[in-house]
Design a protein around this motif. Structure first.
Motif, PDB file in Angstrom:
ATOM      1  N   ALA A 288       0.827  -1.196   0.000  1.00  0.00           N
ATOM      2  CA  ALA A 288       0.000   0.000   0.000  1.00  0.00           C
ATOM      3  C   ALA A 288       0.866   1.252   0.000  1.00  0.00           C
ATOM      4  O   ALA A 288       1.873   1.335   0.699  1.00  0.00           O
ATOM      5  N   SER A 289       0.450   2.223  -0.779  1.00  0.00           N
ATOM      6  CA  SER A 289       1.071   3.544  -0.772  1.00  0.00           C
ATOM      7  C   SER A 289      -0.048   4.558  -0.575  1.00  0.00           C
ATOM      8  O   SER A 289      -0.911   4.712  -1.434  1.00  0.00           O
ATOM      9  N   GLY A 290      -0.050   5.223   0.526  1.00  0.00           N
ATOM     10  CA  GLY A 290      -1.162   6.104   0.849  1.00  0.00           C
ATOM     11  C   GLY A 290      -2.298   5.331   1.483  1.00  0.00           C
ATOM     12  O   GLY A 290      -2.258   4.109   1.605  1.00  0.00           O
ATOM     13  N   CYS A 291      -3.325   6.033   1.898  1.00  0.00           N
ATOM     14  CA  CYS A 291      -4.423   5.453   2.673  1.00  0.00           C
ATOM     15  C   CYS A 291      -5.421   4.721   1.790  1.00  0.00           C
ATOM     16  O   CYS A 291      -6.075   5.339   0.949  1.00  0.00           O
ATOM     17  N   PRO A 292      -5.595   3.408   1.960  1.00  0.00           N
ATOM     18  CA  PRO A 292      -6.539   2.653   1.133  1.00  0.00           C
ATOM     19  C   PRO A 292      -7.997   3.060   1.309  1.00  0.00           C
ATOM     20  O   PRO A 292      -8.827   2.767   0.442  1.00  0.00           O
ATOM     21  N   ILE A 293      -8.350   3.706   2.422  1.00  0.00           N
ATOM     22  CA  ILE A 293      -9.733   4.179   2.566  1.00  0.00           C
ATOM     23  C   ILE A 293      -9.847   5.651   2.226  1.00  0.00           C
ATOM     24  O   ILE A 293     -10.885   6.272   2.431  1.00  0.00           O
ATOM     25  N   ASN A 294      -8.761   6.212   1.674  1.00  0.00           N
ATOM     26  CA  ASN A 294      -8.765   7.582   1.153  1.00  0.00           C
ATOM     27  C   ASN A 294      -9.189   8.618   2.187  1.00  0.00           C
ATOM     28  O   ASN A 294      -9.959   9.547   1.900  1.00  0.00           O
ATOM     29  N   ASN A 295      -8.679   8.450   3.412  1.00  0.00           N
ATOM     30  CA  ASN A 295      -8.935   9.453   4.454  1.00  0.00           C
ATOM     31  C   ASN A 295      -8.566  10.849   3.965  1.00  0.00           C
ATOM     32  O   ASN A 295      -7.537  11.031   3.303  1.00  0.00           O
ATOM     33  N   LEU A 296      -9.387  11.838   4.307  1.00  0.00           N
ATOM     34  CA  LEU A 296      -9.168  13.224   3.883  1.00  0.00           C
ATOM     35  C   LEU A 296      -8.153  13.882   4.810  1.00  0.00           C
ATOM     36  O   LEU A 296      -8.451  14.830   5.541  1.00  0.00           O
ATOM     37  N   ILE A 297      -6.931  13.392   4.740  1.00  0.00           N
ATOM     38  CA  ILE A 297      -5.917  13.710   5.741  1.00  0.00           C
ATOM     39  C   ILE A 297      -5.566  15.199   5.787  1.00  0.00           C
ATOM     40  O   ILE A 297      -5.573  15.808   6.875  1.00  0.00           O
ATOM     41  N   PRO A 298      -5.256  15.855   4.655  1.00  0.00           N
ATOM     42  CA  PRO A 298      -4.941  17.289   4.748  1.00  0.00           C
ATOM     43  C   PRO A 298      -6.108  18.102   5.315  1.00  0.00           C
ATOM     44  O   PRO A 298      -5.886  19.071   6.046  1.00  0.00           O
ATOM     45  N   GLU A 299      -7.327  17.660   5.027  1.00  0.00           N
ATOM     46  CA  GLU A 299      -8.505  18.388   5.501  1.00  0.00           C
ATOM     47  C   GLU A 299      -8.590  18.359   7.014  1.00  0.00           C
ATOM     48  O   GLU A 299      -8.751  19.390   7.671  1.00  0.00           O
ATOM     49  N   TRP A 300      -8.468  17.131   7.615  1.00  0.00           N
ATOM     50  CA  TRP A 300      -8.604  17.125   9.071  1.00  0.00           C
ATOM     51  C   TRP A 300      -7.343  17.564   9.794  1.00  0.00           C
ATOM     52  O   TRP A 300      -7.397  18.003  10.936  1.00  0.00           O
ATOM     53  N   ASN A 301      -6.198  17.537   9.133  1.00  0.00           N
ATOM     54  CA  ASN A 301      -5.015  18.168   9.728  1.00  0.00           C
ATOM     55  C   ASN A 301      -5.213  19.676   9.856  1.00  0.00           C
ATOM     56  O   ASN A 301      -4.844  20.295  10.867  1.00  0.00           O
TER      57      ASN A 301
END
Length: 502
Positions: free
Chosen positions: A64-77
């Motif tokens: 895996a490269s990056g989040c497999p469930i496509n979490n909106l990481i920059p958004e919640w950061n």
């Protein structure tokens, strides 16, 4: 981002862990959260990078490269940096049904693909995710939310691991009546019995199960589909079936002495230990008089764990908490480099040398890292009375593969004997058990997994879907959640002709 220069101003930080010498005295989680101000600084490290590879969820070089469930990481950061905790949990729940699980036990392929990680330590994504969901529970924001309308359709989900629970949650949200069948006595699959309590406390699993039950999901335990209820009967009773049975067939090591008393599969050891803990009320002296039949006790024993990865590491931590005399971890592969190799570029998962909690604990208690690399086990040695006494091992050389044979050769004269009382085989899994597939005439692929295309999840039997490890093989919890959600979407489309599930 709220702080475009944050990655230049704040170093990566994680919450402190309890000291290894102290945490092995109990079975509780040992990670602490950062303060709100410290988390704000960590959120500020998320770059305005243009293309956030952290949530791409691709497979590169087989990992895996990056989040497999496509979490909106920059958004919640960004929400955390600006103190918007309510918005952060709303954003997190858009893609992830169970962030309290992934925030604890996911290996964080998101961090391996973080753009900042090209030249600096990556953003502490996993720690922030865990803090968001724990804060949301503390504030009472995570509550049962049953659907307002029911469709009249009934769906059976077989297996209650992360894939099964994700499928059940999504199908229930769509208004279907969902029944989850689990052959163990508790709901959760590997979340309950496969992952030790110090990594994921079981009340956290039960809390989410109770929420799903309050939302209308029905859970039935101690019921093995194919045995207690035939697969044909299940098809008659439900409009659709989603198989999330996991990949539960362990890889064996069929060498001389395999039948000696003291050689066990790792998952047998781990699951019985957790069951014993739960049955005895989490008492840290439970191993003296375990209520579990055939409980495996490492107290005072010399332990060898064959195989690395999370499962092998969990065996180390468990044996140390049971007060083993010594522990060795054998791995047949070479020791990874401390930094990315040239053939392992970003954003691939970094195949580097890591020190996990079990390695750290063994080093603190026994004086050295327990791992021995490039070691092959050739024989289990008995004491003449059917008990394990030692194992014979030899070194292997990966630079000299055997023609028409293994990709390594044995180093001449390297054979040695390691004294031991217990061996745990942590060699991975071969695929799902097949009683259900045989009863349904379900097609399987070349690796014996239930045959169903990714993103489609439909098997050769109409109305039967497959997701998670039973479809893709042994994998990560985030892939299981990804597939459970995807199978729910396609199952909903099958039942209703269209779907609004993501």
């Amino acid at each position: 981002m709220g702080k475009p220069t944050g990655f230049m101003e704040f170093p990566r930080e994680l919450g402190a862990d309890r000291k290894p010498e102290l945490r092995i005295l109990d079975w509780n989680e040992f990670h602490d959260h950062l303060t709100d101000d410290e988390l704000r600084n960590q959120g500020a490290r998320c770059m305005d990078c243009g293309i956030p590879f952290c949530h791409t969820g691709k497979t590169l070089a087989g990992m895996a490269s990056g989040c497999p469930i496509n979490n909106l990481i920059p958004e919640w950061n960004d929400h955390i940096y600006n103190g918007r905790w309510q918005e952060a949990i709303d954003s997190l729940h858009k893609t992830n049904n169970f962030p309290e699980f992934t925030g604890r036990v996911c290996p964080a392929p998101c961090e391996g693909a973080c753009v900042l990680g090209i030249h600096e330590p990556p953003v502490t994504i996993k720690n922030i995710e865990n803090s968001i969901i724990d804060h949301a529970f503390d504030q009472g924001w995570v509550v049962a939310n049953p659907p307002e309308v029911r469709t009249g359709k009934k769906v059976a989900v077989v297996g209650s691991g992360p894939a099964g629970l994700a499928a059940a949650a999504q199908l229930n949200n769509a208004g279907h009546s969902v029944t989850v069948y689990e052959r163990d006595d508790r709901i959760g699959g590997l979340l309950m019995y496969g992952i030790p309590n110090m990594k994921l406390e079981k009340w956290i699993v039960q809390r989410r199960v109770d929420l799903l039950a309050d939302e209308g999901v029905e859970f039935i335990t101690n019921t093995s589909i194919g045995v207690d209820i035939t697969a044909d009967q299940l098809m008659k009773d439900f409009d659709a079936v989603v198989l999330c049975t996991g990949a539960t067939k362990p890889r064996d090591l069929p060498i001389p002495g395999r039948d000696l008393k003291g050689v066990h599969f790792a998952m047998e050891y781990l699951s019985k230990n957790t069951k014993s803990l739960l049955e005895s009320g989490l008492e840290n002296t439970h191993y003296q008089n375990s209520p579990v039949e055939n409980f495996i006790n490492a107290e005072g024993k010399k332990v060898v764990v064959i195989g690395g990865g999370d499962t092998g590491n969990d065996c180390l931590g468990t044996a140390l908490r049971q007060k083993c005399e010594s522990v060795i971890n054998l791995e047949i592969v070479p020791q990874p480099p401390n930094e990315r190799a040239a053939n392992n570029p970003w954003p691939q998962w970094p195949k580097i040398f890591r020190v996990d909690y079990g390695h750290e604990e063994a080093a603190a208690v026994l004086g050295k890292d327990p791992r021995m690399f490039q070691m092959s086990t050739v024989e289990f040695v008995g004491d003449g009375q059917g008990n394990l006494r030692a194992i014979k091992v030899c070194e292997v050389d990966w630079s000299k593969p055997v023609e028409n044979g293994p990709p390594f050769s044995v180093v001449p004269g390297s054979e040695q004997e390691l004294e031991c009382d217990l061996v745990f085989l942590a060699l991975g899994f071969l695929g799902p058990e097949h009683i259900i597939s045989e009863q349904l005439n379900l097609e399987t692929d070349a690796r014996s997994n239930f045959k169903a295309e990714h993103e489609q999840y439909t098997t050769n039997i109409e109305g039967v879907f497959a997701a998670g490890d039973c479809r893709r093989g042994q994998s990560l919890i985030v892939w299981a959640i990804n597939e459970g959600r995807g199978a729910a979407r396609e199952c909903d489309r099958y039942l209703m002709g269209a779907t609004e599930l993501p």
